[in-house]
Write an enzyme that holds these catalytic residues in place. Structure first.
Site, short mmCIF file in Angstrom:
data_model
loop_
_atom_site.label_atom_id
_atom_site.label_comp_id
_atom_site.label_asym_id
_atom_site.label_seq_id
_atom_site.Cartn_x
_atom_site.Cartn_y
_atom_site.Cartn_z
CB ALA A 51 -0.93 0.00 1.20
N GLY A 53 -0.10 5.11 -1.07
CA GLY A 53 -0.38 6.54 -0.98
C GLY A 53 -0.86 7.09 0.34
N GLY A 54 -1.66 6.31 1.10
CA GLY A 54 -2.12 6.88 2.36
C GLY A 54 -3.36 6.21 2.92
CG PHE A 121 -5.79 9.65 -1.96
CD1 PHE A 121 -4.48 10.07 -1.84
CD2 PHE A 121 -6.03 8.29 -2.17
CE1 PHE A 121 -3.42 9.17 -1.95
CE2 PHE A 121 -4.99 7.38 -2.28
CZ PHE A 121 -3.69 7.81 -2.16
CD GLN A 235 -11.04 1.47 -6.64
OE1 GLN A 235 -10.14 1.33 -5.85
NE2 GLN A 235 -12.04 2.30 -6.46
CG HIS A 237 -5.46 2.90 -9.09
ND1 HIS A 237 -4.75 3.88 -9.73
CD2 HIS A 237 -5.40 3.19 -7.77
CE1 HIS A 237 -4.27 4.72 -8.82
NE2 HIS A 237 -4.65 4.34 -7.61
CG LEU A 247 -1.02 1.87 -7.42
CD1 LEU A 247 -2.31 1.81 -8.19
CD2 LEU A 247 -1.31 1.87 -5.93
NE ARG A 281 -8.14 4.93 -6.25
CZ ARG A 281 -7.51 4.25 -5.30
NH1 ARG A 281 -7.88 3.02 -5.01
NH2 ARG A 281 -6.51 4.80 -4.65
CG HIS A 350 -6.22 -0.81 -7.21
ND1 HIS A 350 -4.89 -1.06 -6.92
CD2 HIS A 350 -6.67 -0.01 -6.23
CE1 HIS A 350 -4.55 -0.41 -5.82
NE2 HIS A 350 -5.62 0.22 -5.37
NE ARG A 385 -10.13 0.49 -2.20
CZ ARG A 385 -8.91 1.03 -2.15
NH1 ARG A 385 -8.61 1.97 -1.27
NH2 ARG A 385 -7.97 0.65 -2.99
C1 LIG Z 1 -0.15 -1.63 -5.00
C2 LIG Z 1 -1.28 -1.30 -4.07
C3 LIG Z 1 -1.26 -0.13 -3.35
C4 LIG Z 1 -2.29 0.19 -2.48
N1 LIG Z 1 -2.25 1.38 -1.81
C5 LIG Z 1 -3.25 1.66 -0.95
C6 LIG Z 1 -3.23 2.89 -0.21
O1 LIG Z 1 -2.32 3.71 -0.33
N2 LIG Z 1 -4.26 3.15 0.62
C7 LIG Z 1 -5.30 2.29 0.80
O2 LIG Z 1 -6.19 2.56 1.60
N3 LIG Z 1 -5.32 1.10 0.13
C8 LIG Z 1 -4.33 0.78 -0.73
N4 LIG Z 1 -4.37 -0.42 -1.41
C9 LIG Z 1 -5.34 -1.43 -1.02
C10 LIG Z 1 -4.88 -2.09 0.29
O3 LIG Z 1 -3.49 -2.15 0.32
C11 LIG Z 1 -5.44 -3.50 0.47
O4 LIG Z 1 -6.82 -3.52 0.23
C12 LIG Z 1 -5.17 -4.00 1.90
O5 LIG Z 1 -3.81 -3.85 2.24
C13 LIG Z 1 -5.57 -5.46 2.06
O6 LIG Z 1 -5.17 -5.91 3.31
P1 LIG Z 1 -5.71 -7.26 3.91
O7 LIG Z 1 -5.19 -7.34 5.30
O8 LIG Z 1 -7.17 -7.36 3.72
O9 LIG Z 1 -5.06 -8.40 2.99
P2 LIG Z 1 -3.54 -8.70 2.55
O10 LIG Z 1 -2.58 -7.68 2.98
O11 LIG Z 1 -3.63 -9.04 1.10
O12 LIG Z 1 -3.20 -10.02 3.36
C14 LIG Z 1 -3.76 -11.26 3.06
C15 LIG Z 1 -3.15 -12.32 3.94
O13 LIG Z 1 -3.87 -13.55 3.74
C16 LIG Z 1 -2.95 -14.61 3.54
N5 LIG Z 1 -3.58 -15.65 2.72
C17 LIG Z 1 -4.30 -15.48 1.58
N6 LIG Z 1 -4.67 -16.69 1.11
C18 LIG Z 1 -4.18 -17.63 1.95
C19 LIG Z 1 -4.21 -19.06 1.99
N7 LIG Z 1 -4.81 -19.79 1.04
N8 LIG Z 1 -3.58 -19.69 3.00
C20 LIG Z 1 -2.94 -18.98 3.96
N9 LIG Z 1 -2.86 -17.63 3.97
C21 LIG Z 1 -3.48 -16.97 2.98
C22 LIG Z 1 -1.77 -13.95 2.86
O14 LIG Z 1 -0.61 -14.73 2.98
C23 LIG Z 1 -1.70 -12.63 3.63
O15 LIG Z 1 -1.01 -12.84 4.83
C24 LIG Z 1 -3.36 -0.72 -2.32
C25 LIG Z 1 -3.39 -1.90 -3.05
C26 LIG Z 1 -2.38 -2.18 -3.94
C27 LIG Z 1 -2.47 -3.41 -4.78
#
Ligand SMILES: Cc1cc2nc3c(=O)[nH]c(=O)nc-3n(C[C@H](O)[C@H](O)[C@H](O)COP(=O)(O)OP(=O)(O)OC[C@H]3O[C@@H](n4cnc5c(N)ncnc54)[C@H](O)[C@@H]3O)c2cc1C
Length: 572
Positions: A51, A53-54, A121, A235, A237, A247, A281, A350, A385
């Site tokens: 992640a 930007g913020g 944003f 979404q 992006h 990204l 977006r 995205h 979003r």
């Molecule tokens: C490049 C990028 C930049 C972004 N920047 C921003 C931002 O600046 N601001 C913002 O608000 N959002 C941003 N987003 C969105 C945001 O980062 C994500 O929506 C958020 O971090 C998701 O977090 P999470 O904890 O839900 O899942 P994740 O961080 O994806 O974690 C998932 C976890 O589940 C585990 N897992 C999955 N499947 C299995 C399995 N079968 N067995 C065991 N473990 C498994 C993985 O190993 C991991 O530990 C960005 C997204 C991207 C792609």
């Protein structure tokens, strides 16, 4: 049977949502709890570290921002599909989450007065994306893990690929998975489960997501009987780097970057003159696609025509201090220094607005299973979003689910044992996958699936394309049954994991496309050429998709919670 271990609580996923929940559980119980945290990769490699930007929060009420404004921006951004009670709860909770991270030591970027910095944003009426340069997720993850280390109440299961979430008689019983380094099957039992397994970004070929983000948790929950909500809202992006899809954070436009076509025009003037590059977006992505389709782009590789994200006028100081990662990525991947030249970009898959249906506390329909983060659909984002609301959602509902689980634990029955029947069913499924015979290649199939999603389920959609995509997905599923697992080794059998991921992606693709085909309107990120307007009379409702074993998914609908703002035309 395989190795069987028991904890009080299991957290499937170690991203921002999973870690925030683990911290909350640890704090609330003062470390007197036994948590198992599972990740299919190394813990700090969860996708959240990417992640950039913020994280949105109201920190400047004295200067004109307000919780109500954040809530209104989010509801309007969602094209009125977000549940408004959820949005209020989120916006009220966010300032505290930022302060908590601050107390826990996160290096927020600061302004000249020493205050926590915020940047504009898309779709937000006030600069409220709180940043740690353009590496916000990385620092948030580090800070949460650092907090967790204060307690000795958790066990890490890194590189444990979960294949099944087992629910028996309406109650969660166990996770079953394969430990990648040893190939051993592991059964994890607990009183309560939190699913925090992230989104399904790699359903598409041109995506911002890591290869590991394959929607496993959503697909497993769906097969275990939980409905998926609003999956048709995916979404795009506006600024994916061409050709890789990496990204280019919205922070680039937040810092003042321009979008330009091949005539050098800032084309957003034609589409959202009030917000320009900082429109929401869905609108900016549609504007870009229109520019490209009408021939105002630059020719790109493999049909990936592009537009320009121009930061050259920002100057070296701003780029080096506020967007250092962007500069580094551009130099390394496309040999362009954004201080000197514009960046080639186009819309890129995205974020999954949909996910496992939960109530406002993150509880699912199975009473000892909660879901949080991108895997869940608490219905904060509706049809679109707003940027920087997702990391915030992980923090808020990581915290809420952690607290709710801590409260529920005393009254939950002790962990049940996985039944012989479930065990045999899981083993039979794995055996069937491992024993597949035929001439198909699962990597080719995975690529075909992603190309099909790129081409037919993109920014603009049409009924006939969606129907074609649905038939294509089902054909790929049939062919996948003839794609053998060539690698027979026990350790790090990524070939087997890819087959399991493909099955998960196929389930999600089918549900996504069925929902999109059924929804005969345009709302947020779901833009149909053949039903170009929003239809509140028929479609102001959430989609629920249910798994029907041996048959196609069943779609169902439920109302949207509208307690403050009636839907109006969405103009920027
Ligand atoms: C490049 C990028 C930049 C972004 N920047 C921003 C931002 O600046 N601001 C913002 O608000 N959002 C941003 N987003 C969105 C945001 O980062 C994500 O929506 C958020 O971090 C998701 O977090 P999470 O904890 O839900 O899942 P994740 O961080 O994806 O974690 C998932 C976890 O589940 C585990 N897992 C999955 N499947 C299995 C399995 N079968 N067995 C065991 N473990 C498994 C993985 O190993 C991991 O530990 C960005 C997204 C991207 C792609």
């Amino acid at each position: 049977m395989a190795q069987s271990l028991t904890h009080e609580v299991l957290i499937l996923g170690a991203g921002l949502a999973g870690l925030r929940a683990a911290v909350e559980l640890s704090h609330r119980t003062e470390g007197h709890i036994d948590i198992g945290i599972v990740s299919k990769v190394q813990l700090m490699r969860a996708h959240s570290v990417c992640a950039e930007g913020g994280t949105a929060a109201v920190l400047r009420e004295d200067e004109g921002d307000s919780i109500a404004l954040h809530a209104w921006d989010s509801v309007k951004g969602s094209d009125f599909l977000a549940d408004q009670d959820v949005v209020w709860r989120f916006c009220k909770a966010m300032p505290r989450e930022i302060q908590l991270l601050d107390h826990w030591g996160i290096p927020w970027t600061r302004d000249a007065q020493g205050r926590i910095s915020q940047r504009p944003f898309g779709g937000h009426s006030y600069p409220r994306a709180t940043l740690a340069a353009d590496k916000t997720g990385f620092f948030e993850m580090q800070t949460l893990y650092d907090q967790l280390l204060r307690y000795q109440c958790f066990k890490r299961y890194d590189e444990l690929f979960i294949t099944d979430i087992v629910v028996e008689e309406g109650r969660f019983v166990a996770l079953v998975g394969i430990h990648a380094p040893s190939g051993e099957t592991v059964i994890l039992q607990a009183k309560a489960l939190l699913i925090a397994s992230g989104g399904g970004g790699t359903l598409y070929g041109f995506t911002t997501y890591s290869e590991t983000v394959t929607g496993d948790g959503m697909a497993m929950a769906y097969r275990a009987g939980l409905p998926l909500e609003d999956m048709e809202f995916l979404q795009f992006h506006p600024t994916g780097l061409v050709p890789s899809g990496i990204l280019m954070t919205e922070g680039c436009r937040g810092e003042g970057g321009y979008l330009k076509n091949n005539k050098g025009e800032r084309f957003m003037e034609r589409y959202a003159a009030g917000k320009m590059e900082l429109g929401p977006r869905d609108m900016v992505s549609r504007a870009e696609m229109t520019e490209l389709l009408e021939g105002r782009g630059f020719p790109g590789p493999d049909g990936k025509d592009y537009l320009h994200l121009d930061l050259t006028h920002l100057g070296a100081e701003v780029i080096n201090t506020r967007l250092p990662l962007i500069r580094e990525v551009c130099i390394k991947f496309v040999d362009i220094d954004p201080i000197e030249k514009p960046i080639p970009i186009r819309p890129v898959a995205h974020y999954s607005m949909g996910g496992i249906e939960t109530d406002i506390n993150g509880l699912t329909r199975v009473k000892n299973v909660w879901a949080a983060g991108e895997a869940a659909c608490v219905s904060l984002h509706g049809a679109n979003r707003l940027g920087s609301n997702s990391t915030g959602e992980c923090l808020v509902w990581g915290g809420i689910t952690g607290r709710e689980i801590a409260r529920a634990l005393p009254s939950l029955p002790k962990p049940a044992r996985l039944s012989e029947q479930s065990w045999l069913a899981q083993q039979a499924r794995l055996k069937a996958i491992a024993g597949r015979q035929g001439q198909e290649d699962l990597y080719v199939l995975r690529r075909e699936l992603r190309t099909l999603m790129d081409n037919d389920v993109g920014v603009f959609r049409k009924g006939e394309d969606l129907a074609k995509a649905l038939a294509g997905i089902r054909a790929i599923r049939d062919r996948a049954a003839h794609a053998p697992i060539a690698d027979r080794s026990a350790t790090y059998n990524s070939n087997l994991f890819h087959a399991l991921e493909l099955d998960n992606l196929l389930d999600l693709a089918e549900v996504t496309v069925m929902g999109a085909l059924a929804r005969e309107e345009s709302r947020g990120a779901h833009a149909r050429r053949d039903f170009a307007v929003r239809d509140d009379e028929k479609w102001l409702k959430h989609t629920l998709a249910w798994h029907v074993p041996g048959s196609h998914p069943k779609l169902d609908y439920k109302p949207v919670t509208i307690d403050t703002w009636k839907p109006v035309e969405r103009k920027y």
